[in-house]
Design a protein around this motif. Structure first.
Motif, short mmCIF file in Angstrom:
data_model
loop_
_atom_site.label_atom_id
_atom_site.label_comp_id
_atom_site.label_asym_id
_atom_site.label_seq_id
_atom_site.Cartn_x
_atom_site.Cartn_y
_atom_site.Cartn_z
N VAL A 178 0.84 -1.19 0.00
CA VAL A 178 0.00 0.00 0.00
C VAL A 178 0.88 1.24 0.00
N ASP A 179 0.47 2.25 -0.76
CA ASP A 179 1.18 3.52 -0.77
C ASP A 179 0.33 4.53 -1.54
N SER A 180 0.83 5.76 -1.62
CA SER A 180 0.11 6.81 -2.35
C SER A 180 1.10 7.60 -3.20
N THR B 243 -3.39 9.80 -5.11
CA THR B 243 -3.90 8.48 -5.50
C THR B 243 -3.39 7.44 -4.51
N HIS B 244 -4.30 6.67 -3.93
CA HIS B 244 -3.96 5.60 -2.99
C HIS B 244 -4.26 4.27 -3.67
N GLN B 245 -3.35 3.31 -3.53
CA GLN B 245 -3.56 2.01 -4.16
C GLN B 245 -3.11 0.87 -3.27
N LEU B 246 -3.81 -0.26 -3.41
CA LEU B 246 -3.32 -1.56 -2.98
C LEU B 246 -2.87 -2.29 -4.22
N LEU C 218 -4.97 -3.52 -7.26
CA LEU C 218 -6.17 -4.24 -6.82
C LEU C 218 -7.27 -3.28 -6.40
N VAL C 219 -6.92 -2.19 -5.70
CA VAL C 219 -7.90 -1.19 -5.25
C VAL C 219 -7.30 0.20 -5.46
N THR C 220 -8.12 1.13 -5.93
CA THR C 220 -7.67 2.50 -6.18
C THR C 220 -8.68 3.49 -5.61
N LEU C 221 -8.17 4.47 -4.85
CA LEU C 221 -8.98 5.57 -4.34
C LEU C 221 -8.22 6.87 -4.57
N ASN D 61 8.83 -2.41 -2.79
CA ASN D 61 9.21 -1.51 -3.88
C ASN D 61 8.37 -1.71 -5.14
N VAL D 62 7.59 -2.81 -5.19
CA VAL D 62 6.78 -3.04 -6.40
C VAL D 62 5.76 -1.93 -6.60
N ILE D 63 5.26 -1.36 -5.51
CA ILE D 63 4.26 -0.30 -5.67
C ILE D 63 4.90 0.98 -6.17
N GLU D 64 6.15 1.22 -5.80
CA GLU D 64 6.86 2.39 -6.34
C GLU D 64 7.07 2.23 -7.84
N ARG D 65 7.41 1.02 -8.27
CA ARG D 65 7.58 0.79 -9.71
C ARG D 65 6.25 0.90 -10.44
N GLY D 66 5.17 0.49 -9.75
CA GLY D 66 3.85 0.63 -10.36
C GLY D 66 3.47 2.08 -10.56
N TYR D 67 3.82 2.94 -9.62
CA TYR D 67 3.53 4.36 -9.78
C TYR D 67 4.39 4.98 -10.88
N CYS D 68 5.60 4.47 -11.07
CA CYS D 68 6.42 4.95 -12.20
C CYS D 68 5.73 4.61 -13.52
N ARG D 69 5.15 3.40 -13.59
CA ARG D 69 4.42 3.02 -14.81
C ARG D 69 3.20 3.91 -15.00
#
Length: 292
Positions: free
Chosen positions: A99-101, A146-149, A157-160, A246-254
């Motif tokens: 989880v991160d934003s 943007t907050h995501q799981l 999986l989830v976006t708010l 770190n996968v969520i950080e890479r996801g935000y880069c995408r």
């Protein structure tokens, strides 16, 4: 594949039946669904104004109306849910979620609308437009958060979305409450940075039997030690598993490779969020069609 086309035939086949279609009533010819979706993707990928959409996609007003309608009725959430279930049946979801934003500056075209100040109100139903339109004043100016799981591979999986000044910690529980893949609602572990360390979050995760992989901030460590035996034991923390966050950080880069998401140009929060979900749909389609 031309520069105006992002979806392959195999990817389109997975979602085509969920797209709007003709109703059988007399009237104007119904727009080609695939062309409209490609136009929406192109607009956000390039960060252009809707009026500057290339003529190859037809009238820009039609593409905009499609996107607004699909944002209102949650079409992209339905598409993403189908891809989640497809991946889960194939055993392709890693249930160690992170989880991160991330922050996106709001362009002046997104802020010339009346906003009611106060906490964002779209936690429980992200398809309802919040009174502040998820625009608030943070350190960098007017912005949206943007907050995501994401799963263990960084796929959403989830976006708010909330106003830029809203905190991260209060959003963990709403995000987890929104997690549903088929009949499954509980991940194996939740990975988050120190911003998500709070008594309420740890108690919630413990109550649901979710492994907590969240480091304890120094101020909380000091407070616990000052209380002595009343402070309790240090919370468990798997440092090796935490490296996978770190996968969520890479996801935000995408996500921010789409210029229309790196900067928010949309007046309505539900419209901007729908584009973020669409970006996740593309990520899932790429993963599912590339996985043997």
């Amino acid at each position: 594949m031309s520069r105006f086309q992002l979806l392959s035939d195999d990817q389109w086949a997975l979602i085509a039946d969920l797209m709007p279609g003709p109703t059988g009533k007399k009237g104007r010819p119904f727009a080609d669904a695939r062309l409209m979706v490609e136009g929406i993707i192109y607009r956000y990928r390039c960060g252009i104004a809707w009026r500057d959409l290339p003529e190859a996609f037809g009238p820009w007003q039609t593409a905009w109306q499609w996107h607004k309608r699909m944002a209102d009725d949650g079409t992209w959430d339905q598409v993403q849910s189908r891809l989640h279930e497809y991946a889960d049946r194939a055993g392709l979801i890693d249930w160690d979620i992170s989880v991160d934003s991330t922050i996106a500056r709001a362009h002046q075209h997104a802020t010339n609308v009346t906003r009611v100040k106060g906490p964002s109100s779209n936690y429980k139903n992200p398809l309802l437009e919040p009174s502040d339109h998820a625009v608030g004043r943070s350190r960098g100016g007017l912005s949206t958060k943007t907050h995501q799981l994401v799963d263990g591979r960084g796929l959403p999986l989830v976006t708010l979305v909330t106003a830029g000044q809203d905190g991260d910690s209060p959003m963990l529980i709403p995000l987890l409450e929104g997690l549903r893949v088929g009949r499954r609602t509980r991940p194996a572990a939740a990975l988050g940075d120190k911003a998500y360390s709070s008594r309420a979050n740890r108690a919630y995760l413990r109550r649901r039997g979710i492994e907590t992989v969240i480091p304890e901030p120094r101020d909380q460590q000091a407070h616990r030690k000052r209380r002595g035996s009343m402070g309790g034991r240090p919370p468990k923390f798997d440092s090796a598993k935490y490296r996978g966050r770190n996968v969520i950080e890479r996801g935000y880069c995408r996500l921010k490779q789409w210029r229309g998401l790196a900067t928010r140009y949309d007046k309505l929060a539900i419209v901007y969020r729908a584009a973020v979900v669409l970006n996740g749909v593309i990520a899932w389609l790429n993963y599912l069609t590339d996985t043997p």
